[in-house]
Scaffold this motif. Sequence first.
Motif, short mmCIF file in Angstrom:
data_model
loop_
_atom_site.label_atom_id
_atom_site.label_comp_id
_atom_site.label_asym_id
_atom_site.label_seq_id
_atom_site.Cartn_x
_atom_site.Cartn_y
_atom_site.Cartn_z
N ASN A 46 0.86 -1.26 -0.25
CA ASN A 46 -0.04 0.08 -0.05
C ASN A 46 1.04 1.34 -0.10
O ASN A 46 0.58 2.50 -0.14
N GLY A 47 1.93 1.39 -0.11
CA GLY A 47 2.78 2.28 0.06
C GLY A 47 3.54 2.53 -1.00
O GLY A 47 3.90 3.97 -1.07
N VAL A 48 3.53 2.16 -2.15
CA VAL A 48 3.85 2.50 -3.84
C VAL A 48 3.10 4.05 -3.72
O VAL A 48 1.97 4.42 -3.96
N LYS A 49 4.06 4.98 -4.27
CA LYS A 49 3.35 6.46 -4.20
C LYS A 49 3.82 6.73 -5.34
O LYS A 49 2.36 7.98 -6.10
N GLU A 50 5.00 6.70 -6.06
CA GLU A 50 5.24 7.16 -7.56
C GLU A 50 5.79 5.77 -8.32
O GLU A 50 6.89 5.67 -7.65
#
Length: 152
Positions: A46-50
Motif C-alpha cells: 500500500n506504500g507505492v507513491k510514484e
Amino acid sequence: MPEKKKSRHFTVVVRREFPMSAEDAYSAWTDPEIRRSVLAHGRYKNGVKEVSVSVGGLERYEDRWKNRLYGATTRRYLILRPAKMIVAQSETSVEGDMFDQHFVKQELLLFKTKDASCEIVASDQCISIEPSFVHSAEASLTETFDIFANML
C-alpha cells in the motif's frame, strides 16, 4: 568526546537469467505497471507513491509495519540505455526505536544477451551510516528478481 560514526561501504552483485531477449527483459523491467507490481509486493503493497521510469524520473515508496510508517525509499533514474543498462540512485531512511538509519545505493543494471536469453546483472554500491549487512542488500536484489520473474 563522543565517538564519530563511520559509514560502511560495500558492493553487492546479483545475476539472474531470463528466457527472453535483452530487449524484452528491459521493456518488462521498465514497464511502469510491472515496476509498480514488483514494488507493491509484500510490505510495500500500500506504500507505492510514484513510479516514473524515465531519465530524472522517480520511484517513491513507504515502508510500513502494522500501518505505521517507519521508512521511505526514493529511487531516481539517472541513465537509461534501452536493452543495455539502467543507472539509478536510491536513498532509504528508516526510523528506529534505538537509532535511525540512512542508506544510499548507486544501482547499475546490465542487460546482457546470453544465447537465446538475457542475463540481468545488478550491482549495488551501498553506503550506510549505521551497521548493516551485505546479505540484506543481496537478499533484497534476489527478492526483486524473484518477484519480477513471477510477473512475466
